[in-house]
Design a protein around this motif. Structure first.
Motif, mmCIF file in Angstrom:
data_model
loop_
_atom_site.group_PDB
_atom_site.id
_atom_site.type_symbol
_atom_site.label_atom_id
_atom_site.label_comp_id
_atom_site.label_asym_id
_atom_site.label_seq_id
_atom_site.Cartn_x
_atom_site.Cartn_y
_atom_site.Cartn_z
ATOM 1 N N PRO A 7 0.785 -1.352 0.010
ATOM 2 C CA PRO A 7 0.150 0.114 0.084
ATOM 3 C C PRO A 7 0.788 1.208 0.012
ATOM 4 O O PRO A 7 0.428 2.309 -0.811
ATOM 5 C CB PRO A 7 -0.955 -0.293 1.295
ATOM 6 N N HIS A 8 1.917 1.346 0.835
ATOM 7 C CA HIS A 8 2.651 2.567 0.683
ATOM 8 C C HIS A 8 3.484 2.838 -0.325
ATOM 9 O O HIS A 8 4.371 3.865 -0.409
ATOM 10 C CB HIS A 8 3.382 2.817 2.052
ATOM 11 N N THR A 9 3.710 1.891 -1.277
ATOM 12 C CA THR A 9 4.220 2.160 -2.528
ATOM 13 C C THR A 9 3.411 2.648 -3.541
ATOM 14 O O THR A 9 3.774 3.024 -4.652
ATOM 15 C CB THR A 9 5.047 1.050 -2.997
ATOM 16 N N GLY A 10 2.032 2.934 -3.236
ATOM 17 C CA GLY A 10 1.009 3.308 -4.148
ATOM 18 C C GLY A 10 1.236 4.776 -4.586
ATOM 19 O O GLY A 10 1.962 5.295 -3.744
ATOM 20 N N GLU A 16 3.718 13.751 4.273
ATOM 21 C CA GLU A 16 4.729 14.210 5.224
ATOM 22 C C GLU A 16 4.184 15.515 6.046
ATOM 23 O O GLU A 16 3.538 16.131 5.472
ATOM 24 C CB GLU A 16 6.284 14.469 4.742
ATOM 25 N N ARG A 17 4.677 15.411 7.180
ATOM 26 C CA ARG A 17 3.839 16.606 8.177
ATOM 27 C C ARG A 17 5.071 16.986 9.081
ATOM 28 O O ARG A 17 5.814 16.271 9.578
ATOM 29 C CB ARG A 17 2.819 16.019 8.924
ATOM 30 N N GLY A 18 4.867 18.201 9.295
ATOM 31 C CA GLY A 18 5.907 19.087 10.027
ATOM 32 C C GLY A 18 7.276 19.299 9.567
ATOM 33 O O GLY A 18 7.683 18.853 8.445
ATOM 34 N N PRO A 19 8.004 20.213 10.343
ATOM 35 C CA PRO A 19 9.495 20.365 9.781
ATOM 36 C C PRO A 19 10.464 19.159 9.650
ATOM 37 O O PRO A 19 10.399 18.194 9.988
ATOM 38 C CB PRO A 19 9.879 21.430 10.900
ATOM 39 N N ILE A 26 4.057 5.036 8.060
ATOM 40 C CA ILE A 26 2.610 5.563 8.199
ATOM 41 C C ILE A 26 2.804 6.733 7.138
ATOM 42 O O ILE A 26 1.896 6.884 6.226
ATOM 43 C CB ILE A 26 2.015 5.678 9.478
ATOM 44 N N ASP A 27 3.660 7.648 7.344
ATOM 45 C CA ASP A 27 3.705 8.888 6.468
ATOM 46 C C ASP A 27 4.577 8.647 5.119
ATOM 47 O O ASP A 27 4.644 9.634 4.444
ATOM 48 C CB ASP A 27 4.140 10.052 7.092
ATOM 49 N N ASN A 28 5.313 7.629 4.988
ATOM 50 C CA ASN A 28 6.310 7.614 3.708
ATOM 51 C C ASN A 28 7.303 8.572 3.759
ATOM 52 O O ASN A 28 7.756 9.122 2.848
ATOM 53 C CB ASN A 28 5.551 7.859 2.384
ATOM 54 N N ASP A 29 7.582 9.220 5.068
ATOM 55 C CA ASP A 29 8.434 10.165 5.383
ATOM 56 C C ASP A 29 9.643 9.726 5.376
ATOM 57 O O ASP A 29 10.466 9.551 6.272
ATOM 58 C CB ASP A 29 7.913 10.968 6.488
ATOM 59 N N THR A 30 10.477 9.855 3.998
ATOM 60 C CA THR A 30 11.815 9.343 4.107
ATOM 61 C C THR A 30 13.009 10.555 4.673
ATOM 62 O O THR A 30 14.145 9.996 4.784
ATOM 63 C CB THR A 30 12.507 9.269 2.497
ATOM 64 N N ARG A 31 12.238 11.579 5.007
ATOM 65 C CA ARG A 31 13.412 12.294 5.901
ATOM 66 C C ARG A 31 13.757 11.626 7.191
ATOM 67 O O ARG A 31 14.892 12.031 7.906
ATOM 68 C CB ARG A 31 12.763 13.697 6.260
#
Ligand code: 9J3
Ligand code: ZN
Length: 319
Positions: A4-7, A63-66, A288-293
């Motif tokens: 799902p998260h590669t969608g 992605e959310r936030g700084p 959950i967010d896919n956030d690669t940071r």
């Protein structure tokens, strides 16, 4: 089946009206500084009035936030102010009620959500520190009570799923949640329950069992990226018969990790703990967010330290 998260879910991404269109280099109808300023003010007003989206990553709608730093993920609180609301056990079915912690602001759009179960004989107070700690980083967090404090892991797994269903379908904060981006956590039998929940609902994006306990020692069915915390001094769910086999029997193709806390006990996850928080935040953000940071905190694998006895996992992550 595609993970799902590669969608490629399409975000609502309109070009900013005050900036040149990257394809044409043009600003559109009105040109010049004053017109650009008026358009910018108008756009900010419109987006704010609609409750977001604001300041999401250009390439990642979730992605959310700084941008995070080592100190921001170790901090007692993240960038979001947190509100909370109590859910009476009398108002729900399938679990025992709980407390929802959520970012107060609606300016950043929706957030992913996580349900957290306590362990055997425990109540939500035993895991409540995770509520504001994780919510302030940009998640809706539901710390739950179970139907009875003696419920076993399979029941706790079903209760975590019932709690997520309530959260996304009926709760007062349902409109703040991206219902496709959900995770589970839990302590001890609640951690065993988070494995059960992931096994029965492969659409979950992240699972984080904390010193988990379960009679089922093998988890090859799990499709959900899973970070398991063990404690080197755990005599109730010894890592050799719980956390370690749970980790080693997850599919080797899965994004998975095992963090063994140094100088820790079965009950270390019941009080505020920076190692648990920083790697949980990183795992939830990453999956959950896919956030690669946040990949920088997970990869290369953390080295042993005063707080980490051992860390195992795959690197780089594949989903
Ligand atoms: O939830 C837990 O703390 C499980 C450990 C336990 O008490 O198991 C004994 C049956
Ligand atoms: Zn099994």
């Amino acid at each position: 089946m595609q993970h799902p998260h590669t969608g490629t879910t399409s975000p609502v991404h309109r070009p900013h009206p005050a900036l040149p269109d990257p394809r044409t280099g043009r600003r559109g109808r009105r040109t010049g500084r004053l017109a650009a300023l008026a358009a910018a003010v108008s756009a900010v007003f419109t987006l704010t009035a609609l409750g977001g989206p604001a300041a999401h990553g250009a390439d990642n709608p979730f992605e959310r936030g700084p941008a995070p730093t080592e100190s921001s993920i170790e901090a007692l609180r993240g960038p979001y102010a947190v509100s909370e609301t109590t859910v009476s056990r009398l108002a729900v079915s399938g679990f025992g009620g709980g407390t929802i912690y959520y970012p107060t602001s609606t300016a950043d759009g929706t957030f992913g959500a996580v349900a957290v179960s306590p362990g055997y004989t425990g109540t939500q107070s035993s895991i409540s520190w995770l509520g504001p700690r994780l919510a302030s980083q940009g998640f809706v967090v539901f710390t739950i009570d179970t139907l009875t404090t003696l419920d076993q892991p399979d029941s706790r797994g079903n209760q975590l799923l019932a709690a997520l269903d309530y959260l996304t379908g009926s709760s007062s904060v349902r409109g703040r949640i991206d219902s496709t981006r959900l995770g589970v956590m839990g302590h001890s039998m609640g951690g065993g329950g988070s494995l059960e929940a992931a096994k029965s609902r492969p659409s979950l994006q992240a699972a984080i069992p904390l010193t988990p306990w379960n009679l089922d020692k093998t988890w090859p069915e799990i499709k959900t990226p899973t970070l398991i915390f063990g404690a080197d001094g755990d005599t109730i769910a010894p890592v050799a018969t719980h956390a370690e086999p749970f980790y080693t029997t997850l599919p080797s193709s899965l994004d998975r990790a095992y963090l063994e806390l140094n100088g820790a006990t079965h009950f270390t996850p019941n009080t505020s703990n920076t190692t648990i928080a920083k790697y949980s935040v990183s795992w939830l953000k990453r999956f959950i967010d896919n956030d690669t940071r946040y990949e920088q905190f997970l990869c290369p694998l953390p080295r042993p330290s005063l707080t980490i006895e051992e860390y195992r996992g795959n690197c780089p992550h594949t989903s």
